[in-house]
Motif scaffolding. Sequence first.
Motif, PDB file in Angstrom:
ATOM      1  N   UNK A  73     -15.142   5.051  12.040  1.00 22.77           N
ATOM      2  CA  UNK A  73     -15.490   3.667  11.737  1.00 22.77           C
ATOM      3  C   UNK A  73     -14.523   3.036  10.752  1.00 22.77           C
ATOM      4  N   UNK A  74     -13.696   3.837  10.091  1.00 24.10           N
ATOM      5  CA  UNK A  74     -12.700   3.261   9.188  1.00 24.10           C
ATOM      6  C   UNK A  74     -11.560   2.608   9.969  1.00 24.10           C
ATOM      7  N   UNK A  75     -11.541   2.823  11.278  1.00 18.13           N
ATOM      8  CA  UNK A  75     -10.463   2.283  12.102  1.00 18.13           C
ATOM      9  C   UNK A  75     -10.428   0.756  12.056  1.00 18.13           C
ATOM     10  N   UNK A  76     -11.582   0.131  11.950  1.00 19.84           N
ATOM     11  CA  UNK A  76     -11.615  -1.329  11.890  1.00 19.84           C
ATOM     12  C   UNK A  76     -10.814  -1.830  10.699  1.00 19.84           C
ATOM     13  N   UNK A  77     -11.024  -1.209   9.563  1.00 15.76           N
ATOM     14  CA  UNK A  77     -10.277  -1.583   8.363  1.00 15.76           C
ATOM     15  C   UNK A  77      -8.787  -1.292   8.556  1.00 15.76           C
ATOM     16  N   UNK A  78      -8.489  -0.144   9.131  1.00 15.70           N
ATOM     17  CA  UNK A  78      -7.095   0.260   9.310  1.00 15.70           C
ATOM     18  C   UNK A  78      -6.339  -0.692  10.231  1.00 15.70           C
ATOM     19  N   UNK A  79      -7.012  -1.211  11.245  1.00 16.57           N
ATOM     20  CA  UNK A  79      -6.362  -2.156  12.149  1.00 16.57           C
ATOM     21  C   UNK A  79      -5.825  -3.362  11.393  1.00 16.57           C
ATOM     22  N   UNK A  80      -6.624  -3.864  10.462  1.00 16.00           N
ATOM     23  CA  UNK A  80      -6.208  -5.042   9.713  1.00 16.00           C
ATOM     24  C   UNK A  80      -5.178  -4.667   8.654  1.00 16.00           C
ATOM     25  N   UNK A  81      -5.385  -3.541   8.002  1.00 14.76           N
ATOM     26  CA  UNK A  81      -4.474  -3.111   6.940  1.00 14.76           C
ATOM     27  C   UNK A  81      -3.057  -2.916   7.467  1.00 14.76           C
ATOM     28  N   UNK A  82      -2.944  -2.257   8.607  1.00 12.38           N
ATOM     29  CA  UNK A  82      -1.614  -1.988   9.141  1.00 12.38           C
ATOM     30  C   UNK A  82      -0.926  -3.262   9.613  1.00 12.38           C
ATOM     31  N   UNK A  83      -1.701  -4.198  10.121  1.00 13.52           N
ATOM     32  CA  UNK A  83      -1.108  -5.475  10.506  1.00 13.52           C
ATOM     33  C   UNK A  83      -0.594  -6.203   9.280  1.00 13.52           C
TER      34      UNK A  83
ATOM     35  N   UNK B 151       0.828  -1.187   0.000  1.00 12.70           N
ATOM     36  CA  UNK B 151       0.000   0.000   0.000  1.00 12.70           C
ATOM     37  C   UNK B 151       0.863   1.237   0.000  1.00 12.70           C
ATOM     38  N   UNK B 152       0.390   2.341  -0.592  1.00 12.25           N
ATOM     39  CA  UNK B 152       1.210   3.542  -0.707  1.00 12.25           C
ATOM     40  C   UNK B 152       1.497   4.208   0.619  1.00 12.25           C
ATOM     41  N   UNK B 153       0.601   4.041   1.608  1.00 10.63           N
ATOM     42  CA  UNK B 153       0.879   4.667   2.894  1.00 10.63           C
ATOM     43  C   UNK B 153       1.746   3.747   3.727  1.00 10.63           C
ATOM     44  N   UNK B 154       2.329   4.310   4.770  1.00 16.32           N
ATOM     45  CA  UNK B 154       3.265   3.517   5.571  1.00 16.32           C
ATOM     46  C   UNK B 154       2.974   3.690   7.044  1.00 16.32           C
ATOM     47  N   UNK B 155       1.676   3.564   7.385  1.00 10.25           N
ATOM     48  CA  UNK B 155       1.294   3.696   8.767  1.00 10.25           C
ATOM     49  C   UNK B 155       1.730   2.464   9.537  1.00 10.25           C
ATOM     50  N   UNK B 156       1.985   2.619  10.823  1.00  9.26           N
ATOM     51  CA  UNK B 156       2.376   1.472  11.634  1.00  9.26           C
ATOM     52  C   UNK B 156       1.397   1.319  12.782  1.00  9.26           C
ATOM     53  N   UNK B 157       1.160   0.096  13.184  1.00  5.60           N
ATOM     54  CA  UNK B 157       0.257  -0.200  14.268  1.00  5.60           C
ATOM     55  C   UNK B 157       1.059  -0.312  15.549  1.00  5.60           C
ATOM     56  N   UNK B 158       0.636   0.409  16.556  1.00  6.28           N
ATOM     57  CA  UNK B 158       1.357   0.388  17.823  1.00  6.28           C
ATOM     58  C   UNK B 158       0.830  -0.746  18.679  1.00  6.28           C
TER      59      UNK B 158
END
Length: 222
Positions: free
Chosen positions: A49-59, A23-30
């Motif tokens: 509510x997009x946080x649910x998706x983000x949790x899985x994406x960052x993992x 993915x183009x972004x480079x967020x990290x899950x703490x």
Amino acid sequence: MADLVGYTINASADNGDNINSRPPNNRSLSFNTRAGASTIATDDVGHDVTRLYTLVETSMMNMPAQNNEAAAQLLPTEVVRMREMLTQTWDSIREWLEEHPSENDRQMAAMHQGQFLTTALHMVCKLMDPPVDVVQSLIACAEETVTWPDSNGWLPLHHACANGASGKVLNVLVQAYPQGKVHQDRRLRTPLHFAFFRRDAHEDRGMRAPLQDGGGGAGGPP
């Protein structure tokens, strides 16, 4: 630590599917492992509510690529770390659901589509060995998402088969959408194609059982 890269499906029209594009972004899950500490590193738990998706994406971005030979030779300590990250991801999803009892919030989050039209359910099925309860919970949030293909035509069931989900998880997906067993992607491949051609498929015949004729109960495809 070996270089671990993430993988998603690249659905560009000119090159078909590519399960190894980052993915183009480079967020990290703490990940906070202190006893009692929240596994969700965010200030907007009650709103975004997009946080649910983000949790899985960052993992997923921290997982080894499926066809990366170096990732296949991870040191034992690296494998342990990877499994810890996955465990914390599952706990984060469970915590998010607990923090959001509203059916409307859950439905909106589960129906949110990110890159390549994937939902949180698609993304969970792309990770290694997703727990049955997490998959069931996401389906319960928005049952229709189990029938949604991403931009490559892959259902969550395609991803689960391609990434070695357990037979129990496959059975849950098939029970929720029996017609998914014969759904073809953009290259006319069904989920069974991916279950059969996985490198470890011969060692886990139980994984393919829900996809065989009669699998998924009486509600199979016509």
